[in-house]
Design a protein around this motif. Structure first.
Motif, PDB file in Angstrom:
ATOM      1  N   SER B   2      10.281 -76.619   1.586  1.00 51.44           N
ATOM      2  CA  SER B   2       9.256 -76.407   0.460  1.00 51.44           C
ATOM      3  C   SER B   2       8.829 -78.371   1.588  1.00 51.44           C
ATOM      4  N   GLY B   3       9.815 -79.568   1.887  1.00 50.28           N
ATOM      5  CA  GLY B   3       9.058 -80.032   2.899  1.00 50.28           C
ATOM      6  C   GLY B   3       8.418 -79.966   3.433  1.00 50.28           C
ATOM      7  N   LEU B  53      13.286 -65.479  -1.517  1.00 49.66           N
ATOM      8  CA  LEU B  53      12.684 -65.336  -2.255  1.00 49.66           C
ATOM      9  C   LEU B  53      11.747 -66.309  -2.630  1.00 49.66           C
ATOM     10  N   HIS B  54      12.065 -67.540  -2.884  1.00 48.12           N
ATOM     11  CA  HIS B  54      12.366 -68.761  -2.655  1.00 48.12           C
ATOM     12  C   HIS B  54      11.839 -69.616  -1.775  1.00 48.12           C
ATOM     13  N   ALA B  55      11.695 -69.206  -0.887  1.00 44.46           N
ATOM     14  CA  ALA B  55      11.210 -69.508   0.545  1.00 44.46           C
ATOM     15  C   ALA B  55      10.154 -68.793   0.595  1.00 44.46           C
ATOM     16  N   LEU B  56      10.378 -67.709   0.159  1.00 44.25           N
ATOM     17  CA  LEU B  56       8.964 -66.894   0.478  1.00 44.25           C
ATOM     18  C   LEU B  56       7.649 -67.800  -0.524  1.00 44.25           C
ATOM     19  N   GLY B  57       8.422 -68.124  -1.632  1.00 44.19           N
ATOM     20  CA  GLY B  57       7.386 -68.307  -2.964  1.00 44.19           C
ATOM     21  C   GLY B  57       6.614 -70.132  -2.065  1.00 44.19           C
ATOM     22  N   ASP B  58       7.935 -70.810  -1.510  1.00 44.09           N
ATOM     23  CA  ASP B  58       7.170 -71.833  -0.976  1.00 44.09           C
ATOM     24  C   ASP B  58       6.277 -71.923   0.251  1.00 44.09           C
ATOM     25  N   ALA B  59       6.783 -70.460   0.885  1.00 48.91           N
ATOM     26  CA  ALA B  59       4.589 -70.644   2.216  1.00 48.91           C
ATOM     27  C   ALA B  59       3.571 -69.440   1.059  1.00 48.91           C
ATOM     28  N   GLY B  60       3.919 -69.615  -0.019  1.00 49.08           N
ATOM     29  CA  GLY B  60       3.177 -69.001  -0.270  1.00 49.08           C
ATOM     30  C   GLY B  60       3.084 -68.080  -0.692  1.00 49.08           C
ATOM     31  N   LEU B  61       3.467 -67.172  -0.167  1.00 52.68           N
ATOM     32  CA  LEU B  61       4.102 -65.575   0.490  1.00 52.68           C
ATOM     33  C   LEU B  61       4.053 -64.620  -1.011  1.00 52.68           C
ATOM     34  N   VAL B  62       4.911 -65.067  -1.687  1.00 47.29           N
ATOM     35  CA  VAL B  62       5.709 -64.504  -2.749  1.00 47.29           C
ATOM     36  C   VAL B  62       5.073 -65.477  -4.603  1.00 47.29           C
ATOM     37  N   ASP B  63       4.742 -64.770  -5.794  1.00 46.74           N
ATOM     38  CA  ASP B  63       4.083 -65.342  -6.372  1.00 46.74           C
ATOM     39  C   ASP B  63       5.337 -64.370  -8.405  1.00 46.74           C
ATOM     40  N   SER B  64       5.814 -64.950  -8.531  1.00 47.31           N
ATOM     41  CA  SER B  64       6.993 -64.265  -9.402  1.00 47.31           C
ATOM     42  C   SER B  64       5.772 -64.777 -10.874  1.00 47.31           C
ATOM     43  N   ARG B  74       5.862 -60.632  -6.613  1.00 50.41           N
ATOM     44  CA  ARG B  74       4.846 -60.037  -5.880  1.00 50.41           C
ATOM     45  C   ARG B  74       4.347 -60.490  -4.656  1.00 50.41           C
ATOM     46  N   ALA B  75       4.148 -59.612  -3.445  1.00 54.62           N
ATOM     47  CA  ALA B  75       3.707 -60.424  -2.595  1.00 54.62           C
ATOM     48  C   ALA B  75       2.177 -61.126  -2.791  1.00 54.62           C
ATOM     49  N   THR B  76       1.882 -62.384  -2.295  1.00 57.55           N
ATOM     50  CA  THR B  76       0.894 -62.584  -2.105  1.00 57.55           C
ATOM     51  C   THR B  76       0.260 -63.281  -0.400  1.00 57.55           C
ATOM     52  N   PRO B  77      -0.017 -62.085  -0.045  1.00 59.32           N
ATOM     53  CA  PRO B  77      -0.037 -62.211   1.349  1.00 59.32           C
ATOM     54  C   PRO B  77      -1.259 -63.020   2.476  1.00 59.32           C
ATOM     55  N   ASP B  78      -2.110 -63.631   1.309  1.00 55.49           N
ATOM     56  CA  ASP B  78      -3.136 -64.609   2.355  1.00 55.49           C
ATOM     57  C   ASP B  78      -2.623 -65.518   2.992  1.00 55.49           C
ATOM     58  N   PRO B  79      -1.850 -66.181   3.188  1.00 62.21           N
ATOM     59  CA  PRO B  79      -0.932 -66.741   3.966  1.00 62.21           C
ATOM     60  C   PRO B  79      -1.049 -66.640   5.488  1.00 62.21           C
ATOM     61  N   MET B  80      -0.655 -65.379   5.376  1.00 63.46           N
ATOM     62  CA  MET B  80       0.112 -64.269   6.793  1.00 63.46           C
ATOM     63  C   MET B  80      -1.338 -64.460   7.650  1.00 63.46           C
TER      64      MET B  80
END
Lengths: 141, 110
Positions: B2-3, B53-64, B74-80
């Motif tokens: 996240s840093g 999942l937390h690593a994906l969440g840090d990149a904005g790719l997943v929310d919960s 849930r996948a939130t693929p916009d940053p891709m």
């Protein structure tokens, strides 16, 4: 879902020695890169590319196998936009009547995928730190 | 993770790992799921899936969100899109450079 890697392959009507010169001699690189180029194409050598639009990159030469393979790491200056540091690799293969050139460019982190996931971020930061320090030494040298 | 400073760095960091790409792909293909459901069919523990999942969440790719005793991801693929944009931009630059190289070398030899 693919690895974030860009790959291009081109067959050139020139011998590997001529292609190698075009990849490693600054005055030849300048023509096809359309950039001002400084490059010391030896392992551990440094370089700098300044493109026509002002975008600047610092280059570190990682691997040199004459007429076969050239590997670089390059990264934009801090004010050079959102480009992440990336590894660039040129592989030359002799073919009938010329040379096949394969270019790959991948973000530094993607090329580090084999590192255990928990250490990726730290390896990444460490690499950035090393690159930044080295760039400062290079620029002020 | 996240840093990491830049969104593109975070994105590529998150997607640099093959297991995380598998988790992301499952969420994209099959919709929201719990960590337990995701760990079925993956050779890692539920706890390891949660870390990814937390690593994906840090990149904005997943929310919960919590549903009773369970957390669904849930996948939130916009940053891709940023990563795709990097690949397109980088590829287009190489296309232009290599076309100039091809012309430069044919001038030299012919």
């Amino acid at each position: 879902m693919p690895e974030p890697e860009v790959r291009r392959e081109i067959d050139l009507d020139a011998a590997p020695a001529a292609v190698w010169d075009a990849l490693t001699r600054p005055e030849l690189l300048e023509q096809w890169f359309e950039a001002e180029v400084e490059l010391d194409a030896r392992p551990g050598g440094w370089g700098r590319f300044v493109e026509a639009d002002g975008r600047q990159r610092t280059v570190r030469v990682d691997e040199v196998i004459e007429e076969r393979r050239l590997a670089l790491t390059w990264w934009a200056d801090p004010d050079g936009g959102s480009d992440v540091p990336s590894h660039v690799e040129f592989v030359l293969t002799p073919i009938e009547g010329g040379t096949r050139l394969v270019v790959t460019e991948a973000p530094v982190i993607a090329a580090r995928a084999s590192i255990a996931s928990s250490s990726v971020a730290w390896a990444w930061r460490l690499e950035l730190l090393v690159l930044t320090l080295a760039a400062l030494v290079f620029i002020t040298a | 993770v996240s840093g990491a400073a830049d969104p593109l760095d975070r994105l590529f960091t998150a997607l640099a790992d093959g297991t995380r790409r598998s988790v992301m792909r499952r969420l994209l293909d099959h919709g929201p799921a719990t960590a337990s459901a995701l760990s079925v069919g993956l050779p890692i523990s539920r706890q390891a899936v949660v870390k990814h999942l937390h690593a994906l969440g840090d990149a904005g790719l997943v929310d919960s969100h919590r549903e009773g005793r369970e957390v669904r991801y849930r996948a939130t693929p916009d940053p891709m899109g940023d990563g795709v944009e990097w690949m397109l931009r980088t590829g287009a630059r190489w296309d232009r450079r290599l076309e100039r190289l091809r012309r430069q070398l044919s001038q030299r030899t012919g």
